[in-house]
Write an enzyme that holds these catalytic residues in place. Sequence first.
Site, PDB file in Angstrom:
ATOM      1  CB  SER A  48     -73.329 -45.329 -87.158  1.00 11.29           C
ATOM      2  OG  SER A  48     -72.312 -44.620 -86.508  1.00 11.29           O
ATOM      3  CG  ASP A 395     -74.444 -43.617 -83.936  1.00  4.72           C
ATOM      4  OD1 ASP A 395     -74.771 -44.810 -84.002  1.00  4.72           O
ATOM      5  OD2 ASP A 395     -73.530 -43.127 -84.621  1.00  4.72           O
TER       6      ASP A 395
END
Length: 629
Positions: A48, A395
């Site tokens: 991320s 993500d």
Amino acid sequence: MLDHGNWGLRMKYCDLVMKGGITSGLVYPNAVLALTQQFRFKNIGGTSAGAIAAAITAAAAYGDRQKRSSELPGVGSPKIGFAGLEGVAKKLTAEGFIFGLFQPAAGARNAYRLLVTLTGEGSQLMKAATMLLAVLIIAPIEAVLTLAIFLGLGLWIDGLPGVWSAAVPAALCAYAAAAAFAVLRIARVTRRNLLGICNGMPSKPWLGNSHPALTEWLHEAIQELSGKPTNEPLTFAELWAAPRYDDEPKSEQAISLQMISTDVSHHEPRSIPFENARFWFRQDQFEMLFPKSVIAAMIRGKAPTTIGEDEYFELPHAGALPVVVGMRMSLSFPLLISAVPLHEAQYRRHESAADDVAPNQNSQDSVLSTAEALTTGGTPGGAGARSFRVCWFSDGGISSNFPIHLFDAALPRWPTFAINLVGTRENEGRSSTEVFLPSENNQGWQQSYNSIAAPSAARELSNFLFGIIATMQNWRDLLQSRAPGHRDRIAHVPLSSEEGGLNLNMPQSVLDSVAAKGTAAGGVFSRFSFDNHYWVRWRNVAAALQRYIIQVAENAKSTVPDYAGAHSMAESGNPEPPSYQFRSQDRQAAAEALLKSLEENGAEWSDLGPDLTIGAPRPLPQLRITPTY
């Protein structure tokens, strides 16, 4: 200004892994700059926001190596290498810059403002008022129509008194209807925008917008730091083949970059770049997510595979993948940032099989070849594909927010540092502002604790539910980070509730505080003891291997009569194995000798010792055969 070009100093080597955390990732650029005073990077990874930092760090490391080799035109540019990273760090910590990078899609701006307000540092009263108002702004027509219908019914039933009687229930019903339609409207917008409010590319407001969006700015930053033009995106393979330093230890790759993404369609984490997987993409979808120059480079010289009215281009395989694409797949924070749709091929059904298989699998290796085609997503070019199905990548923090396992080795050649972002509640027992790196073996093993208790029942229930989500997301990473031989290489950076996270519009004072903690995080590794780290690792390896081999020996010798043939097969190749046979007698003999050696060693250790687990670091590690990802 930090000195990143003093080539006369002898530099040590290290790896770096960075945790996800949305805007908390502003810690990382300054941490990297501080590390460059003593270390050169070999392997870099993250999830991320950590993937953003990893990509930028790898690009800067590539640019610095190019400067060293003098192979790059214009190597004196201050924007190339770690000198350029200083400028990137300053820009990221300028008030309002991060906020401007997140540009919501048309129709999602009100939802975006609501999200920013609810996750910010305002009062609960202000957040409640914003929530109430947002529903009416998103679905005003539905609210007015519902109100008019109920008031009209009151007027029809009892005239003006009926209107007054129906006023309160009409208002409540109108708001409920508006809330339902608002949710549906946001859902439609996010689906149209690839399941996110912001897709990372510029929105198109009526008055124009000169501020770059997230993905295009990151692409430009990666290209500038690496010294490459924007129409030639930096690839993973170029990092692997980067120029080497004179004293650099031998390794297969000069710079290795890895990120974690989550394949939501298959419910599993995936490491990027893919080693064995084959996926395809649709150009119209990727144009919503990436700059045109990146897409042009990915489809250059490729012919699409056409299924119906849709055209699919094969995603660049392994190292040919642009770094910005891998980074973007890792940072797709659910709902805030659009997911990345990739497509996998489905093949014609084989007459003798129950599952889809790739065509023309008639050779002696048909079973292995078919399995390879299926597990990797298909044959090169998509030959024989009858259809494609979409796989949504979101993500990486959904599955592994702190991938401390990246680049890990039983006996490391150099340290793999990691930077952990923790809330002040998770930092109990330590200073709430100082970066912490364990300096003794008995530090860093303590469990984190987050209280569920709250003044209100609703807040306590919310804490409980979010605690469940956090446990599902982080349990493996947390256990690994507390283990001996791992905990001593992690710098913990405490961040308050107003620092980082979903606070997209932090004031300058807060940004400066986050940046300073980043510098401190990079600096603490100067006192890291690799000698102690290596010794702890060796004690772990010795204890784990001994326990594992004893278990192998006990299970191999203590055969159940009904299954004795299985042991005989491994021990002597008789009876003939039903699958995965060795392709030469030499390999068969080597495997038999290995099993015999394991049995003998395990039996001796079990009976006579010595027990290598006595005095070994606790908790004792365990060996398990698990698939890579």
